[in-house]
Design a protein around this motif. Structure first.
Motif, mmCIF file in Angstrom:
data_model
loop_
_atom_site.group_PDB
_atom_site.id
_atom_site.type_symbol
_atom_site.label_atom_id
_atom_site.label_comp_id
_atom_site.label_asym_id
_atom_site.label_seq_id
_atom_site.Cartn_x
_atom_site.Cartn_y
_atom_site.Cartn_z
ATOM 1 N N SER A 68 48.189 15.544 46.517
ATOM 2 C CA SER A 68 47.726 16.003 45.203
ATOM 3 C C SER A 68 47.003 17.334 45.298
ATOM 4 N N TYR A 69 47.330 18.153 46.327
ATOM 5 C CA TYR A 69 46.632 19.409 46.553
ATOM 6 C C TYR A 69 47.570 20.593 46.374
ATOM 7 N N HIS A 70 46.962 21.734 46.096
ATOM 8 C CA HIS A 70 47.682 22.994 46.089
ATOM 9 C C HIS A 70 46.902 23.993 46.929
ATOM 10 N N ILE A 71 47.590 24.978 47.460
ATOM 11 C CA ILE A 71 46.987 25.966 48.355
ATOM 12 C C ILE A 71 47.253 27.358 47.807
ATOM 13 N N THR A 72 46.207 28.156 47.721
ATOM 14 C CA THR A 72 46.328 29.567 47.381
ATOM 15 C C THR A 72 45.870 30.366 48.592
ATOM 16 N N ASP A 132 39.437 31.656 56.422
ATOM 17 C CA ASP A 132 38.375 31.222 55.514
ATOM 18 C C ASP A 132 38.936 30.152 54.583
ATOM 19 N N ILE A 133 38.137 29.119 54.306
ATOM 20 C CA ILE A 133 38.623 27.988 53.527
ATOM 21 C C ILE A 133 37.633 27.659 52.421
ATOM 22 N N LEU A 134 38.160 27.460 51.225
ATOM 23 C CA LEU A 134 37.393 26.931 50.104
ATOM 24 C C LEU A 134 38.082 25.651 49.650
ATOM 25 N N PHE A 135 37.457 24.510 49.909
ATOM 26 C CA PHE A 135 38.015 23.205 49.552
ATOM 27 C C PHE A 135 37.194 22.642 48.400
ATOM 28 N N ILE A 370 33.790 28.233 56.000
ATOM 29 C CA ILE A 370 34.384 27.023 55.439
ATOM 30 C C ILE A 370 33.433 26.489 54.377
ATOM 31 N N ILE A 371 33.925 26.373 53.153
ATOM 32 C CA ILE A 371 33.110 25.905 52.027
ATOM 33 C C ILE A 371 33.705 24.607 51.499
ATOM 34 N N PHE A 372 32.893 23.563 51.499
ATOM 35 C CA PHE A 372 33.283 22.282 50.907
ATOM 36 C C PHE A 372 32.480 22.088 49.627
ATOM 37 N N SER A 373 33.169 21.762 48.555
ATOM 38 C CA SER A 373 32.500 21.575 47.279
ATOM 39 C C SER A 373 33.274 20.578 46.439
ATOM 40 N N ALA A 374 32.572 19.932 45.517
ATOM 41 C CA ALA A 374 33.227 18.986 44.611
ATOM 42 C C ALA A 374 33.962 19.723 43.494
ATOM 43 N N VAL A 397 41.969 25.474 48.713
ATOM 44 C CA VAL A 397 42.641 24.188 48.594
ATOM 45 C C VAL A 397 41.942 23.390 47.505
ATOM 46 N N GLY A 398 42.714 22.966 46.511
ATOM 47 C CA GLY A 398 42.143 22.205 45.412
ATOM 48 C C GLY A 398 43.122 21.182 44.895
ATOM 49 N N ALA A 399 42.645 20.323 44.024
ATOM 50 C CA ALA A 399 43.501 19.297 43.439
ATOM 51 C C ALA A 399 44.443 19.929 42.422
#
Length: 431
Positions: A68-72, A132-135, A370-374, A397-399
């Motif tokens: 259920s994820y997409h990647i930019t 670099d990652i933003l999840f 690396i950033i993890f966030s809701a 990376v997000g839903a």
């Protein structure tokens, strides 16, 4: 509480005097240290490369199959693009063998379902290639898996860094013993030892991460953990604590355990041993809250300031960044702005072995963030776009967002609204 945390911060930045720096190097020196570094390893590809003076960046949006994820992804197409491999085994993407075995032994998933859950298998290939990652889909359901993934990446980076240094030490020592002319330009170190920085909002999350790290790093019966009792007392949950049932479930999960937001902790890894509460300059991993780290860094005009231990950070992780927004966002920005600055004084650095990009002041461009966030927000997006400038590119990376129902209507539908008054016969149609 504030005085106790301030004293802890002071202790963390002062040498304890009872630990030897050479002891940790000897613990990691085994047969593998004599091998030639694998230049196809993403670790060496990321930190032994030169930055392109004129990057040609492209942005690409891709849905992830069967998830259920997409990647930019935004990357410099002029650089050699690393092909993402299917992770049938962690060693396929050059994870240390000992860590791969521990991961397999500690995970509860069946082999037929893969070595990682969908969220981890989506993120980790980009972590391994040092993008670099933003999840933006971090939640309480996948928190344990993300912490375990972060522990794997942090430990893998530290071990590879230390083994690279030890391999080069052995090469230089053999050349010196044979009285051979050493014609080697060895560039394998930074200004200071710490390479990984992880910011958590509360002690309870740091407590969970350290336990995940210990499970991966330590194996067998001969394992040592320094200051474990002190760590459990200061970071572990209160045995008499009870959940506040009048609050929402998310509130209970967030604040369950030690929710102190003022702490710093240094960790040093060695072979089958982990040392907690080490001096920052003798640490491999620094764990802190934004408030605790800012207290150590200090501000303009303070007599005692220290941020040289952040000069060689190569992997910076911000976990539960959405919670930082509810604390004090300025503390986080203050900490990020003091990463990878040139040291203010000599810290016993062997400048003949400092990497050239560090000497050139390009540490920010080499650092993985690396950033993890809701969820995402203007502040988080600004942090990712302005402060996360990794030359290898960035990945968001997000839903997947479900399409609107109205957009699937083939023909326009006339909508009529009726305003009903108190009088039963008084009905006025309104379009």
């Amino acid at each position: 509480i504030q005085n106790t945390a301030q004293n802890e911060a002071v202790v963390s930045t002062q040498s304890t005097g009872d630990e030897s720096d050479d002891e940790q190097e000897d613990d990691l020196h085994d047969e593998e240290c004599e091998e030639t570094p694998n230049q196809s390893d993403n670790f060496h590809l990321a930190f032994d490369s030169e930055i392109s003076p004129s990057p040609n960046t492209e942005r690409k949006y891709t849905p992830v199959p069967n998830t259920s994820y997409h990647i930019t992804k935004t990357a410099d197409v002029s650089l050699p693009q690393t092909e993402l491999k299917t992770m049938e085994d962690l060693t396929d993407i050059c994870v240390e063998t000992s860590l791969a075995k521990q991961w397999a032994s500690t995970t509860k998933q069946l082999r037929s379902k893969g070595i990682m859950k969908p969220s981890s298998s989506t993120i980790y290939p980009y972590m391994a290639t040092y993008n670099d990652i933003l999840f933006t889909d971090s939640n309480f359901e996948n928190q344990a898996e993300l912490l375990k993934l972060l522990a794997l990446h942090s430990a893998n980076h530290v071990i590879k860094t230390r083994k690279t240094v030890l391999k080069n030490n052995a090469r230089l020592a053999r050349a010196a013993e044979k009285d051979e002319a050493v014609d080697l330009d060895v560039r394998d170190q930074g200004f200071t030892r710490p390479k990984v920085l992880i910011l958590f909002p509360f002690r309870n999350v740091a407590h969970k991460f350290v336990h995940q790290l210990l499970k991966l790093v330590l194996s067998g019966s001969k394992k040592q953990i320094s200051n474990q009792k002190r760590f459990e007392e200061e970071y572990g949950p209160d045995s008499e604590e009870k959940s506040n049932m009048t609050k929402s479930l998310s509130y209970q999960k967030l604040f369950l355990g030690n929710n102190d937001d003022f702490f710093t902790l240094g960790l040093a890894l060695a072979k089958n041993s982990v040392k907690l509460y080490t001096d920052f300059y003798n640490s491999d991993i620094i764990i802190a809250s934004p408030l605790g780290l800012r207290n150590v860094i200090g501000g303009e005009g303070d007599k005692e300031r220290d941020y040289d231990f952040l000069s060689s950070i190569e992997v910076a992780t911000f976990f539960m960044t959405d919670v930082f927004l509810m604390q004090n966002w300025e503390h986080l920005l203050h900490c990020v702005q003091h990463l990878n600055l040139k040291p203010t004084q000599d810290r016993g650095t062997d400048f003949s072995r400092v990497k050239m990009w560090a000497l050139d002041g390009l540490g920010r461009q080499m650092r993985q963030n690396i950033i993890f966030s809701a969820w995402t927000s203007p502040e988080i997006s600004s942090l990712f776009s302005r402060e996360c400038t990794n030359y290898r590119g960035s990945v968001q990376v997000g839903a997947l967002v479900q399409e609107n129902v109205l957009s699937s209507i083939l023909y326009p539908v006339r909508q009529v609204f009726l305003r009903q008054s108190d009088k039963p016969d008084d009905v006025t149609p309104t379009e």
